[in-house]
Design an enzyme around this catalytic site. Sequence first.
Site, mmCIF file in Angstrom:
data_model
loop_
_atom_site.group_PDB
_atom_site.id
_atom_site.type_symbol
_atom_site.label_atom_id
_atom_site.label_comp_id
_atom_site.label_asym_id
_atom_site.label_seq_id
_atom_site.Cartn_x
_atom_site.Cartn_y
_atom_site.Cartn_z
ATOM 1 N N HIS A 160 0.813 -1.219 0.000
ATOM 2 C CA HIS A 160 0.000 0.000 0.000
ATOM 3 C C HIS A 160 0.847 1.270 0.000
ATOM 4 C CE1 HIS A 160 -3.477 2.447 0.377
ATOM 5 N NE2 HIS A 160 -4.211 1.670 1.142
ATOM 6 N N GLU A 394 -11.656 -0.808 -19.241
ATOM 7 C CA GLU A 394 -11.903 -1.537 -20.495
ATOM 8 C C GLU A 394 -10.583 -2.087 -21.040
ATOM 9 O OE1 GLU A 394 -14.217 -3.199 -22.965
ATOM 10 O OE2 GLU A 394 -15.319 -1.380 -22.432
#
Length: 452
Positions: A160, A394
């Site tokens: 992280h 996408e």
Amino acid sequence: METLDLKVSIKECSIVYPSQETEKKWLFLTNIDQILNFSVETLHFFPPHNQFPPHVVIEKIKATFSKLLVPYHFLAGRLKPSHENGRLEIDCNGAGAGFVVASSDITLDEIGDLVYPNPAFQHLVSKSLDVFEPDDQPLVIVQVTSFKCGGFAMGFSMNHTTLDGLSFKMFLDNFAALADNKPLAVTPCHDRRLLAARSPPRVTFPHHELLKLHTPLPPSPDSSNISVFKDTPQDLDFKIFKLTAADIATLKLKAPSATGSGDEGHVGKKTRVSGFNVVTAHVWRCKALSFDAENNPERSSTLLYAVDIRSRLVPPLPMSYCGNAVLTVYATAKCKELENEPFSRVVGMVAEAAERMTDEYARSAIDWGELYKGYPNGEFLVSSWWRLGFAEVEYPWGKPRYSCPVVCHRKEIILLFPDMKESGKNNGVNVLVALPKKEMEKFQALFKEFMA
């Protein structure tokens, strides 16, 4: 719900290097980055695609990953204490990232509900690689698991310190663009000194949301899971509470003009009755009152949640800022207030927590971290993955059927994550709660009662 055996077998583990030479240097980590030294795992499930059978997609992902490690050169580096000051930084040494190929003996459809945080999903991510020593593990490992049907899962395990939710979404957009032989969707901004502490540090607010550590932790590449929110050894019941778009609209109707602490200048501000604010207020009431074993109305409950500070700073951070640009905000109330005050008041308190996050407040919190090296401090944290949009990316092989975090069940963390979208509709939010059995029974009853 029973844990399904995904019958995953690892086929290959390798190291992926940047596709071209990258600059060797040390990357400064901010005080926000420093406390996020733990791994976050996400999963992205894809249905079968005629042009991208598993063997093709695996090669495509590996080649794209290698290209992406050029603009994201630090992801091929290692977390180490700096030679100069002992502070944790990333040594951008090009040591490489991890890549794992796996297969499952079941089909994607046999998994069933992808929204349900199945503990077996842990097998779809790799948190470490045996080829590296424990203190030399990659900052990111990608695992591609193909299913019997031709569908596959792309699992990321990422430290992280490297990216927050928004910059990880940007990373995925760039992944998709390069996979499609297009230029980067966004050029990442790597200047983390934009969030460096001031010199000298100036703490100008009392930071009730932060807890000082009496003995600061030594910088270590392996302080994984050092946090106030540790894994709880006790047995926890965990449930998903689904809120549909209609449920969220109902909650908004219950809070037509949220008023926090009576600051009339802000009444009716749109943010006050946002979906996040009403859902978080609803969850806070249930959590605080279910926790109250002695039924003590005077007990105070403190809610924490993270706020993106990119647009709140003066001047604003570039939206392409690559790193952690989130700070924790808090709201505190007595149990009797949460139970008896109008819902709009609770929503107002949640909204007010974020409104407190001005440029000066953010700078003060960062400076506080410079002086005290502390951690978020509260009864529980609401962690929202709801609007990050991972499932909207996408790729050449289409959008994911579903994207989600791989969750570990912690009593002090309540997770908000999106539901699966069907026929273009946004079907609301899922609230993942892990609590001891008796608290869970009370939480469930209150969840229903406060919705009525």
